[in-house]
Design an enzyme around this catalytic site. Sequence first.
Site: not given
Length: 364
Positions: A123, A145, A187, A229, A239, A243, A250, A254, A267
């Site tokens: 956990r 993330k 980025e 950031k 988000e 955000r 992207h 993506h 990426h």
Amino acid sequence: MITAQYPLTLKDRSYSVYIGMDAGSAFAPKCIEHGISKSLVIITDTHVASVYLKPMLNNLRHHGFAVLSIVIPPGERQKSIRRAGMLYTELLLHAVDRTTAIIALGGGVIGDLAGFVAATYQRGIPLIHVPTTLLAQVDSAIGGKTAVNHSLGKNMIGSFYQPKFVWEDITVLATLPFREIICGMGEVVKYGIIRDQNLFMFLENNLEAVIRCSREELLFVQSQCIAIKTDIVSRDEFEQNIRIILNAGHTVGHALESAGHYRALKHGEAVLLGLAAESYIAQKMGILPAESYERIIRLIGRIPMKANVSSLRMPDILSALQWDKKRIGKKIRFVLPKSIGETVVIDEVDNRLVREAVRMVLSS
Ligand SMILES: NC(=O)c1ccc[n+]([C@@H]2O[C@H](COP(=O)([O-])OP(=O)(O)OC[C@H]3O[C@@H](n4cnc5c(N)ncnc54)[C@H](O)[C@@H]3O)[C@@H](O)[C@H]2O)c1
Ligand SMILES: [Zn+2]
């Protein structure tokens, strides 16, 4: 030497990003300062391990830490439930308990995977990010993330999980392959477009020095990116609003990555093409002035990207767009530039225009 510290203010999950150069020997003392337990697990990949594992182990052991290191193969395919399962097994076999901290030593793949394992093992156990690629240092190691990929989509299984701190030594970028520097630039350029016209202008004037990893220019650019950031994540950890602007480039990016089965494009390369395509959409919709559009396309065009897009097929790209995580119902959400340094979120983009934009980047 650590040259700057950027705080993320997230209530009881607040932490700092430390940035500097030749800072290896200061790492263990920083762990002690943060009250990290004396038992640690380093998760890294073979490329990174061959250069940076031993110095880190020496530094930590010298300061009394007991360290288990787990070295996995490099590459995006490792960001899988299967690999996460193997890591859980290894942690259990070594009787790793909840006080032990995981150090994610590597690029975005290691950060996302080791972060996901730290978030879920028993956990949640403490996590420290030590990013070693430009992309991970300016982006993926900051903001919590974590994810693994699913066969139906990238980053589809994951959680928000913040580290205890992030340790960034730009010296490690000296061994990074040139293609990975270019990926990080995806980025970096994104931050300029969405938030910071001065950064964008600095890139226009110093692009070659930054790509060469000239220390002074690189440190400046990275510091600006990290400041952006950390500021955005501090305002919107999960988000729910601002955000989302970090997803500029992207939506198309993506889809290109996925249509190339994560092999044709990396990426950051996909993000560079995505930024060009989405700027095209913005200009055609009258959101972005032509002059700003041309500056964006000119800057991206100067980045020596060797990606091969000839294998990408339009139907695959369009179907991948339907899987976008930012999709609300049937609508695909785009974060489009309004000027250099400002964005707007748009849910209604004509499919024909999307196709035209994709065609434009594939043919350039
Ligand atoms: N969590 C987030 O917010 C977030 C944001 C952006 C991207 N990502 C994820 O990040 C991943 C891409 O990360 P990446 O571009 O860092 O790729 P990566 O982790 O695959 O690293 C690229 C390559 O460089 C090697 N490498 C790493 N550091 C090195 C060094 N200092 N010297 C020599 N070789 C080195 C690695 O072994 C690998 O072969 C993607 O999976 C993407 O989805 C996550
Ligand atoms: Zn990205």
